[in-house]
Write a protein that holds these residues in place. Structure first.
Motif, PDB file in Angstrom:
ATOM      1  N   GLY A  21       0.849  -1.198   0.000  1.00 20.29           N
ATOM      2  CA  GLY A  21       0.000   0.000   0.000  1.00 20.29           C
ATOM      3  C   GLY A  21       0.871   1.229   0.000  1.00 20.29           C
ATOM      4  O   GLY A  21       1.566   1.513  -0.969  1.00 20.29           O
ATOM      5  N   SER A  22       0.881   1.951   1.122  1.00 19.11           N
ATOM      6  CA  SER A  22       1.694   3.174   1.197  1.00 19.11           C
ATOM      7  C   SER A  22       3.107   2.899   1.699  1.00 19.11           C
ATOM      8  O   SER A  22       3.932   3.805   1.739  1.00 19.11           O
ATOM      9  CB  SER A  22       1.029   4.188   2.129  1.00 19.11           C
ATOM     10  OG  SER A  22      -0.251   4.535   1.650  1.00 19.11           O
ATOM     11  N   GLY A  23       3.372   1.667   2.136  1.00 12.81           N
ATOM     12  CA  GLY A  23       4.726   1.336   2.584  1.00 12.81           C
ATOM     13  C   GLY A  23       5.098   1.939   3.923  1.00 12.81           C
ATOM     14  O   GLY A  23       6.246   2.290   4.162  1.00 12.81           O
ATOM     15  N   THR A  24       4.108   2.056   4.819  1.00 15.88           N
ATOM     16  CA  THR A  24       4.403   2.625   6.147  1.00 15.88           C
ATOM     17  C   THR A  24       4.543   1.561   7.226  1.00 15.88           C
ATOM     18  O   THR A  24       4.715   1.894   8.393  1.00 15.88           O
ATOM     19  CB  THR A  24       3.285   3.590   6.578  1.00 15.88           C
ATOM     20  OG1 THR A  24       2.039   2.892   6.517  1.00 15.88           O
ATOM     21  CG2 THR A  24       3.232   4.805   5.669  1.00 15.88           C
ATOM     22  N   GLY A  25       4.435   0.304   6.860  1.00 16.14           N
ATOM     23  CA  GLY A  25       4.492  -0.793   7.834  1.00 16.14           C
ATOM     24  C   GLY A  25       5.790  -0.789   8.617  1.00 16.14           C
ATOM     25  O   GLY A  25       6.825  -0.315   8.128  1.00 16.14           O
ATOM     26  N   LEU A  26       5.759  -1.335   9.835  1.00 14.69           N
ATOM     27  CA  LEU A  26       6.928  -1.294  10.710  1.00 14.69           C
ATOM     28  C   LEU A  26       7.500  -2.674  11.003  1.00 14.69           C
ATOM     29  O   LEU A  26       8.244  -2.851  11.954  1.00 14.69           O
ATOM     30  CB  LEU A  26       6.574  -0.580  12.021  1.00 14.69           C
ATOM     31  CG  LEU A  26       6.357   0.940  11.882  1.00 14.69           C
ATOM     32  CD1 LEU A  26       5.802   1.523  13.173  1.00 14.69           C
ATOM     33  CD2 LEU A  26       7.663   1.630  11.504  1.00 14.69           C
ATOM     34  N   SER A  27       7.129  -3.675  10.185  1.00 15.32           N
ATOM     35  CA  SER A  27       7.701  -4.997  10.400  1.00 15.32           C
ATOM     36  C   SER A  27       8.259  -5.593   9.104  1.00 15.32           C
ATOM     37  O   SER A  27       8.580  -6.764   9.053  1.00 15.32           O
ATOM     38  CB  SER A  27       6.643  -5.942  10.995  1.00 15.32           C
ATOM     39  OG  SER A  27       5.531  -6.054  10.131  1.00 15.32           O
ATOM     40  N   GLY A  28       8.353  -4.781   8.075  1.00 12.33           N
ATOM     41  CA  GLY A  28       8.861  -5.307   6.802  1.00 12.33           C
ATOM     42  C   GLY A  28       7.887  -6.254   6.124  1.00 12.33           C
ATOM     43  O   GLY A  28       8.280  -7.099   5.325  1.00 12.33           O
ATOM     44  N   GLY A  29       6.604  -6.107   6.436  1.00 13.95           N
ATOM     45  CA  GLY A  29       5.596  -6.991   5.830  1.00 13.95           C
ATOM     46  C   GLY A  29       5.479  -6.808   4.327  1.00 13.95           C
ATOM     47  O   GLY A  29       5.077  -7.720   3.606  1.00 13.95           O
TER      48      GLY A  29
END
Lengths: 484, 484
Positions: free
Chosen positions: B73-81
């Protein structure tokens, strides 16, 4: 009893003691059905284990012998989810009735699967808490059964279904291992898949439930309308105003007539529909919203509104509703309780169509429903002494489900699919959908021995399933599917 | 770029147009990581589809070519998903940003996966509603990403996680079919399994979200305590009193220091801990409970309580909390944001152990957390110019997760497992647990091409999985597991 079952009975007698193994045909017959008596099957063997380890041992023995097994709580289910197998073992959890832990600071309790729903509330009420799921059968149904069927109740509009109140389950998987599934754990939500799987993915042996704070205040009103449409408009207005009542129940003229005949609940005469609205929570909030609900009911055309002044009056208002199913016996020799769901906004249209169906076929339908969440319980009446009447009632009942599906709803709101509605699954789901569910089942239970014949329309071996994966699943591509 | 990817790029260019296919190495590098920059991988190919049908076509082409793919999506994830695969295709949903339907009577909206979280609220606020899940990144994160990670936020104590606000998802399955999963449907809760599966079971292409009524009133207070223990006692007292605040956030001395240095939020000087408590709902209820919360904070030892008089003061109170992560950059050159969960009642004990860990190792840890639901975000500080410092910080960070597990908690509360925490999964789950999850994954994605390498500790072919089913699974028994 065949040799395999006899050998299992001997083994289980060694494991559990003779009083926990039933082989006598007369006693076996006691277990031939659950709350849906239309489906009956005398179990091959009944066992009454007392621990998770015993259940694991039973499951492993069944797996080794290739014998199917079914778990059963109190047997109050309404979809035949706990229907036994004549060639299998019925594992009854009614001896597992200990409340193992009450943890008030963390608002949870740990119970065995045979614990009666209402007993959880009885145990924690002194601390100011209760167990929120409240199926009508809550005085006798088991928490394990609630988990299997993801049971609801009149108050699930505000409080959610059983799934929303289960924090963890210790489960005996179909290969006889004991695992613990927990809400909110990383990875896939296996607890979510397990709760409501109707006993097809394993047997819950320990359940951690969320406790809900007892509300400071409960207020209940009964509003009478000329028509179902007017009552439906009141429901929409209440929800649109942002009020979330603990319950909004509706009954139509025929079900009011039945309740009146049975329990003399004294509902306003001449009502085309009554609405029961209950609010709970902090007193300040409830008073504020209750006035709003009363106003909205009047605006929608309520010609009489009664407000319960105390617990006794509140009980009287609920008495009519709670007796409605049984009360229908006063006005009809037999009936089918249907359980379908529609979007709340489609209520008027669907009810009008049910009326038309009834007029076209001459089959009477009484409507009782959880109006707030669009969960209909049409009672389809018939005289079982008249040849063909049961079949016509069944047709109308099925047509109502089709209506629910057409309107984007569901074939079951809270009673489950069980054995009864498995045949309706293909009306609601594509083959791809069903195959995907089967693959999940096969992940847990590749041998297909855990409550087989429930939920899915056609019994299939796991190797027959993955049509959906054609072209991707190399084994299927190689025509070797039958090997696993 | 290898030949397979080049062929796919050509095919996708025909399908989507040249401007929707990225092959230029410099532009590809833009997508090398998500919000967790410690893990990087330049994608083999990036595509920007506009419809579900295009995504289905892309997935089918990847399946046919045996090429892995990852949705983003926007690439804001914090686990490298959403970490890309160098040998695969990155499917970016940022062109799918239409809000397709707003259905106020049924309190729901249908959105495409690339729609920004806060834009849902912006669209429905004029009607008196909002979309409740509020991750800190809500100004830029996508609803599709929220679904993949089951995102939370400060207000999920009262309102729940994304899973509680998703009513249906249209999904492209790993075999390129388009199916719709809905909450409350009979059969297994596949929507429940899908939401939070971190993109490993398919790609959401249309999401029906529940809309929540805007509260009549919001009230916020800041309470300062001498110690974390005193703040923790206030949290327990508030919850025990039956109050469910919209949010209860806690910050310790070090994170207060950082926030002060960065944004001058003017928190009470000398506080060992501050608590932000927010209540929302009907005015009558909120006023009543707010007085209760204030009293409980004072009884627990709050030496200063500030109550926001208006939106500006409320924003100021939140400013310190919301800037806390970034603010830590003011007092440390580098840091790790950890995300663990413990039972609320274990807060004092776990925080004391983190203090000891910090003292033993000399690694500073700032604590910021969603206190109400026991979701810790320890910030583990280090100087990346000092050799070995990053490794020591990583060790402390891992030890904190072990503490969470020891206390019956979890390795992630809201950031997900992704690629970052896959190695911690075996600390929390048994092999049986993990194998069962893998079987679910294999049900959806037998070829293992859909976001491989995430969530699970060791990449395995589906045929290698069912160790758990030994003795039951005939194929495995026959040694033919490698064939499927």
């Amino acid at each position: 009893m065949d040799g395999t079952l006899r050998a299992l009975a001997e083994r289980f007698t060694g494991l559990l003691g003779a009083d926990a193994v039933i082989t006598d045909p007369v006693r076996l017959r006691t277990y031939e059905c659950d709350g849906l008596t239309a489906h009956r099957a005398v179990p091959g063997l009944v066992v009454l284990p007392g621990t998770a380890e015993q259940i694991a041992e039973i499951v492993r023995a069944c797996a080794a012998a290739g014998v199917p097994y079914v778990a059963r709580g109190s047997g109050t289910g309404l979809s035949g989810g706990a229907l036994p197998r004549t060639d299998g073992v019925l594992i009854v959890t009614s001896r597992m009735r200990r409340i193992l832990e009450i943890d008030i600071p963390n608002q949870r309790a740990v119970v065995e699967p045979g614990v009666i729903n209402l007993d959880v509330t009885r145990a924690v009420r002194p601390h100011g808490y209760y167990f929120a799921p409240d199926p009508s059968s809550q005085q006798i149904c088991s928490v394990g059964g609630n988990v299997a069927e993801n049971s609801g109740g009149a108050h699930c509009l505000k409080y959610g279904f059983t799934a929303h109140h289960v924090l963890a389950c210790e489960v005996v998987t179909p290969d006889g291992e004991i695992v613990t599934l927990r809400a909110g754990d990383p990875g896939y939500d296996l607890l979510g898949a397990f709760v409501g799987a109707e006993g097809t993915l394993g047997i819950a042996t320990k359940i951690t439930v969320r406790l809900t704070r007892l509300p400071e205040t409960v207020r209940t009103l009964l509003a009478a309308f000329d028509t179902i449409e007017a009552g439906g408009a009141a429901v929409s207005a209440i929800i649109a105003a942002g009020v979330v009542p603990a319950a909004i129940e509706m009954m139509d003229a025929l079900s009011i007539e039945a309740a009146e005949a049975a329990v003399g609940c004294g509902y306003p005469p001449g009502a085309g529909a009554v609405l029961i609205v209950e609010l709970d929570g902090p007193a300040a909030e409830v008073e504020h919203q209750f006035a709003e609900v009363e106003r909205l009911c009047r605006e929608a055309g309520a010609f009489e509104i009664r407000i319960a002044a105390d617990d006794a009056e509140r009980a009287l208002i609920w008495k009519g509703r709670k007796s409605a199913f049984a009360a229908v016996g006063r006005i009809s020799p037999a009936y089918i309780v249907q359980d379908g769901v529609i979007p709340r906004t489609a209520l008027p249209e669907v009810l009008a169509r049910i009326d038309e169906l009834s007029a076209e076929t001459g089959v009477r339908v009484a409507n009782v429903f959880h109006a707030g969440d669009g969960n209909l319980h049409p009672l389809v009446l018939f005289d079982d002494a008249v040849p063909g009447a049961a079949e016509r009632a069944e047709e109308v009942s099925g047509a109502i489900l089709d209506l629910c599906i057409e309107h984007g709803g569901s074939i079951t709101g809270e009673h489950g699919v069980g054995v009864d509605k498995a045949r309706y699954m293909p009306r609601m789901f594509t083959e791809t959908d069903l195959d995907t569910m089967q693959m999940v089942r096969c992940g847990f239970d590749p041998a297909g021995l855990c409550n087989p014949g429930k939920v899915f329309p056609t019994p299939r071996l796991c190797g027959e399933v993955p049509g959906v994966r054609k072209g991707v699943h190399p084994l299927v591509a190689q025509g070797k599917a039958e090997q696993f």
